[in-house]
Design a protein around this motif. Structure first.
Motif, short mmCIF file in Angstrom:
data_model
loop_
_atom_site.label_atom_id
_atom_site.label_comp_id
_atom_site.label_asym_id
_atom_site.label_seq_id
_atom_site.Cartn_x
_atom_site.Cartn_y
_atom_site.Cartn_z
N ALA A 489 -1.83 -4.30 -3.56
CA ALA A 489 -2.50 -3.92 -4.79
C ALA A 489 -3.36 -2.68 -4.60
O ALA A 489 -3.41 -1.80 -5.46
N ALA A 492 -1.28 0.43 -4.10
CA ALA A 492 -0.73 0.84 -5.39
C ALA A 492 -1.77 1.61 -6.20
O ALA A 492 -1.45 2.60 -6.87
N GLN A 1001 1.51 -9.31 -10.57
CA GLN A 1001 1.30 -8.16 -9.69
C GLN A 1001 2.31 -7.05 -9.95
O GLN A 1001 2.63 -6.27 -9.07
N VAL A 1004 1.87 -3.56 -8.78
CA VAL A 1004 2.02 -3.31 -7.35
C VAL A 1004 3.46 -2.95 -7.00
O VAL A 1004 3.71 -2.03 -6.23
#
Length: 1042
Positions: A489, A492, A1001, A1004
């Motif tokens: 995360a 990203a 997510q 991500v």
């Protein structure tokens, strides 16, 4: 294998040694560290993005003594409360100018009274020191201090953190040498493999009902969330309270604690205003301070090129710290992050990139940035897997960054440096790094105006002040991960910040019908869309209709497609009318203003646009301004300290002041001794000062030989026992990368220890560029020599006749080498003494009894198992050795020739890192890391049992087309188009699993998906379902557990 710090310190295998632990001699018995507890409690105000943290230190000593505790606090921490209780007597503390506070403390201690003092280091500003003078025996002393700070935020998540430990810093930079190595080392925290005090946490999160969605941590915290019924009853606008605990039975002093507070997306993107007035009870004129939070909206995407592809005029330069202090989990996370970055940059988009690894030196993939395409991506992936290892010695950040800033930037491009490190330097070179990256510095580097630093701090104990300072001064960004935390995360987020053209803004603050004193005075010139910009300001005067307005232009007008400038407005008048009393915002504003004074960005230094005033203030003027404001707000700063005295009817004896115990930090989790090869004997880490002889136990086949100065570097404390006479001296090296106590190549971060005065003087005046080729020769030959020693040792255990030749061969080669390196032709001053298992093998080459410490022999092939090293280094030449190489002995030329032959394989890059075989279904970040490593550079996944196991699907669903085109079978087989390859279908299954199991997510893995879809588009059969439709249908049909 590497050896943990505690391995040699706590369990000596032979003999009874003087105490070498956290002790100071007090009469006949050693004094243990008096700190018993470290309790941390905090309140997080989610709506205003700040926290109030209190630490309580509890001391009890068996005898009268004094104690010193040095520890880090988060950057921008405003220490505004400080109190102490000696027994039943509370000490009134005051903040005074630094010198005056220290003078009062020393005076009280010298006269036998008890006293307490808290200061902040002038260099490395995040390090604080609490000193207690004349602790009474068997009397509890409690020290409390509180600090406020604005919280970091990324992607709709607030992050609260506590720095329980610190990476032992590298002492060896030019700044350290200029300051004085001894002086630098003496001011740093001390470290222990295991501390005796306990640590506990209790954190309260206050937020408007429905604002916080979840609170998570890499540590096993207990989260008590508001009951659903209470939430519903509270209604909109009511406050809810979350509680997070980590008990002393679970809390680990070797680990930082971080909490990720996930906010509701609407709340995270909401601009707002909060106002406080200083309490009337303080007396004097009340100050009114506002905290404005502006969240710029997401802009339109950049314009596409003629070929329909998004064009980004960006150079992205990845920099990875491969110093010894990164060993273990941090270097694995750095490798994983680097792979996440390079696998998903937009292909053929105009992006150019490069990669550099650094330690004591640096090494780059290319001489300058190259266009990112499938070819260079494949080269980068292979380079990362072979080069990103913690084997490059010290932490020379300044030299590495100078190399990058001196590299030309392509015309019309901007450069983003993605910097992955634990930041482990002492602090005396931080200002030089700041001046390099700051485009507003007095003598800016031309590239600084078009370069930004985006940092990822990795591991426990990261030096956050350095990374925060770099990102602030270069208008970049910074995020942190601790060991084993999901890294995807945050990588990203940084990748989005680096590549999102049009998302950066040039903000300006306009106060309508109001006079304000903002902090920071100069706003950052880049603000990331969707991320909050906090501005603290003292309201000097205002009208009822006053308003605060943030205006901005698009950073890249050509990508904004003619969009109007951004304008965000917040009504100030109504907020002032409803302001409450409080001290948090006034304290935060004062600390931010002090920070701007010390950074040279205050109204005394520059205009609001950052241009320098014609007559900037002198250093004395700045210091006076800092002291005046800090004393008024009771703030501990580099120029002010807190002091309190507890008068005693019966003053302490002078011995109490002389018995100074240094309270250690626990070595960060996963950190190990640097520079020790498989089976190497105990070797002192360069972390602290110990005046007792460390155990010289024989372990695993060899004994480490240490000099007197090396012995003075045990990992915890100051012991009073005199060091035992060393068996032989270690030659001293005039090199900035081979500092006292192990900042040598193969080392990592580490403290220096005091060297003899004469040698220190010689070191300081040495020509640091001398004999570079000799140092390189040492590095090359030492690797081979170690391999030869292992080979000879193995043969010696089988053939006793090899014993004499081992000493002669190793001693002769190393004696000749060190003699040339250090300017001495005598082998007697530098030969090796080696003690293999069960028998000391010493030959004529070790005349004079000289030893070479393990720190000068960089381990080779440390990543490979010991059995593999033996096979590659011994078996390969076994026939030659059997023919009489060992028995006859080596001449130096023959040794060099043999070393050169074998070191070619030894010095080759470590084996490429590969994802661990999946034998079970993987979930969360573990699955993401596996998929990132297993996919091809084209973006697809190869079908096979390992991939099926990781996804949790039957292997037949990836590799069998029996059920294709509606011919029956599993749901997956029914959806599979006829004629699609196994690899293409496996890629569809991967995307479906991601959508089903990791939908939350998606940000991500969105780039991962985009690249895979682009590849599938070319492989997809004509007619029938589209790729996207098939992925969505399969995601619904799968029975995989999330």
């Amino acid at each position: 294998m590497t050896i943990e710090v505690g391995d040699w310190l706590s369990k000596p295998s032979t003999g009874v040694l003087p105490p070498c632990g956290v002790f100071v001699e007090g009469g006949e018995k050693p004094i243990p560290v008096p700190l018993k507890r470290r309790d941390v409690s905090a309140t997080v105000y989610a709506a205003a993005s700040f926290s109030d943290t209190k630490e309580t230190l509890s001391y009890v000593s068996d005898v009268e003594c004094s104690a010193v505790f040095r520890f880090p606090l988060p950057p921008r921490a405003a220490v505004y409360r400080f109190r102490a209780v000696f027994g039943d007597r509370e000490v009134v503390t005051k903040v005074k100018p630094r010198a005056a506070a220290r003078e009062e403390f020393d005076l009280a201690v010298s006269q036998g009274h008890s006293a307490v003092h808290m200061s902040q280091h002038e260099a490395g500003a995040s390090v604080f020191e609490v000193s207690l003078g004349n602790l009474e025996a068997h009397t509890e002393v409690t020290v409390e201090f509180s600090y406020l700070r604005l919280l970091d935020a990324f992607g709709g998540t607030l992050e609260w953190s506590h720095t329980a430990t610190w990476v032992p810093p590298y002492v060896g930079s030019a700044g350290d040498v200029a300051t004085g190595v001894d002086k630098v080392a003496a001011a740093l925290p001390t470290f222990a493999p295991k501390v005796t005090y306990v640590l506990s946490y209790e954190v309260t999160v206050r937020a408007e009902a429905g604002t916080v969605r979840a609170i998570e941590s890499p540590e096993p915290v207990t989260v008590e969330r508001p009951a659903a019924a209470a939430e519903a009853a509270a209604g909109a606008g009511a406050e809810e309270v979350w509680r997070v605990r980590l008990s002393e039975q679970v809390a680990d002093p070797s680990k930082d604690l971080s909490l990720a507070i996930e906010l509701d997306p609407k709340a995270a993107r909401r601009s707002g205003l909060r106002v406080q007035r200083t309490p009337a009870s303080r007396g004097g004129e009340q100050r009114t301070v506002a905290l404005a939070t502006f969240v710029p909206p997401l802009p339109s995407p950049p314009a596409a090129g003629a070929d329909g592809k998004q064009q980004l005029r960006k150079e992205i330069w990845f920099v990875v710290d491969c110093s010894g202090s990164m060993d273990g989990s941090p270097i694995n996370q750095a490798r994983e992050a680097a792979l996440f970055f390079v696998r998903d940059l937009p292909v053929d988009s105009g992006v150019r990139f490069n990669m550099t690894v650094f330690g004591s030196s640096h090494n780059s993939l290319y001489s300058n940035c190259k266009p990112y395409d499938s070819k260079t991506e494949k080269e980068a992936v292979a380079w990362i897997q072979s080069k990103v290892h913690a084997n490059l010695g010290g932490t020379e950040i300044l030299g590495t960054m100078q190399h990058i800033y001196n590299s030309p930037i392509a015309a019309g491009y901007t450069r983003e440096i993605i910097f992955l490190t634990d930041g482990g330097i002492s602090g005396h070179e931080e200002q030089a790094v700041y001046d390099l990256v700051n485009p507003k510095a007095k003598a800016p580097v031309p590239a600084a105006a078009r370069t930004h630093v985006l940092s990822l701090g990795i591991g426990h104990g990261v030096h956050r002040s350095l990374l925060d300072g770099m990102s602030t001064r270069s208008d970049g960004a910074v995020v942190y991960v601790v060991d084993d935390e999901a890294i995807a995360a945050k990588t990203a987020f940084l990748k989005k910040a680096a590549t999102a053209a049009g998302a950066a803004l040039r903000p300006r603050l306009v106060a309508r019908n109001a006079l304000v004193r903002p902090a920071p005075h100069v706003l950052p010139q880049r603000v990331f869309a969707g991320e909050p910009l906090h501005v603290l300001m003292e309201v000097v005067s205002s009208e009822p209709d006053a308003a605060l307005e943030l205006t901005a232009d698009w950073a890249e007008p050509e990508s904004a497609a003619g969009a109007a400038p951004l304008t965000l407005s917040l009504p100030l008048g109504p907020a002032l009318a409803s302001a409450e009393e409080g001290e948090a915002l006034p304290v935060l504003h004062a600390m931010a203003y002090i920070g701007s004074l010390m950074a040279g960005t205050s109204p005394l230094h520059v205009r609001s646009d950052g241009t320098t005033l014609a007559a900037p203030p002198s250093a004395d003027t700045v210091k006076e301004a800092v002291v005046r404001l800090a004393v008024a707000e009771h703030l501990v700063t580099p120029h002010t300290s807190a002091v309190g005295v507890s008068l005693r009817r019966d003053p302490a004896a002078p011995e109490a002041a002389a018995n100074v115990v240094e309270v250690p930090l626990q070595l960060p989790h996963g950190r190990k001794l640097w520079g020790t090869a498989s089976g190497a004997g105990p070797m002192p880490p360069p972390m602290a000062v110990c005046f007792a002889a460390p155990p010289m136990a024989q372990r695993g086949g060899r004994m480490a030989c240490m000099s007197a100065s090396a012995m003075a570097c045990a990992p915890m404390m100051a012991c009073s026992a005199a060091p035992a006479a060393p068996p032989c001296p270690v030659p001293q090296m005039a090199s900035p990368q081979m500092m006292w106590c192990g900042t040598a190549p193969g080392g990592g971060g580490g403290r220096g220890s005091a060297a003899p005065a004469a040698t220190n003087q010689a070191f300081a005046s040495a020509d640091l560029s001398l004999r570079g080729e000799k140092i390189e020769a040492l590095s090359d030959l030492s690797c081979g020599v170690q391999q030869e020693a292992q080979c000879f040792t193995k043969k010696a255990l089988k053939k006793k006749s090899a014993a004499a030749s081992l000493g002669d061969a190793v001693g002769g080669a190393m004696g000749s080498l060190f003699g040339g390196l250090f300017g001495s032709g005598s082998r007697g001053a530098s030969a090796v003494c080696a003690k293999p298992a069960q028998q000391a093998l010493q030959g004529p080459g070790s005349a004079g009894g000289s030893c070479v410490a393990a720190e000068f022999a960089a381990p080779c092939g440390a990543a490979a198992p010991e059995a593999e090293q033996e096979e590659s280094c011994c078996d390969d030449g076994a026939d030659e050795m059997e023919a009489g190489d060992c028995d006859a002995g080596f001449s130096v030329p023959a040794m060099k020739e043999s070393v050169a032959r074998r070191s070619r394989s030894c010095s080759a890059s470590p084996p490429a890192a590969a994802a661990a075989p999946a034998e079970r279904q993987l979930r969360g970040s573990e699955l993401l890391a596996f998929l990132n490593l297993k996919r091809t550079t084209q973006g697809y996944w190869a079908a096979g049992p390992e991939l099926a196991a990781a996804l949790g699907v039957p292997v037949v669903d990836l590799t069998s087309a029996a059920g294709a085109a509606g011919s029956g079978g599993s749901t997956a087989a029914v959806l599979r188009p006829a004629g699609l390859t196994d690899d293409a279908w496996a890629t569809v299954v991967v995307l479906a699993v991601l959508r089903r199991c990791l939908a939350a997510q998606r940000e991500v893995w969105a780039d991962m998906e985009a690249k895979a879809l682009a590849w599938l588009a070319a492989a997809w059969p004509e007619g029938g379902r589209s790729v996207g439709s098939t992925v969505m249908a399969l995601a619904k049909a799968l029975t995989v557990e999330a």
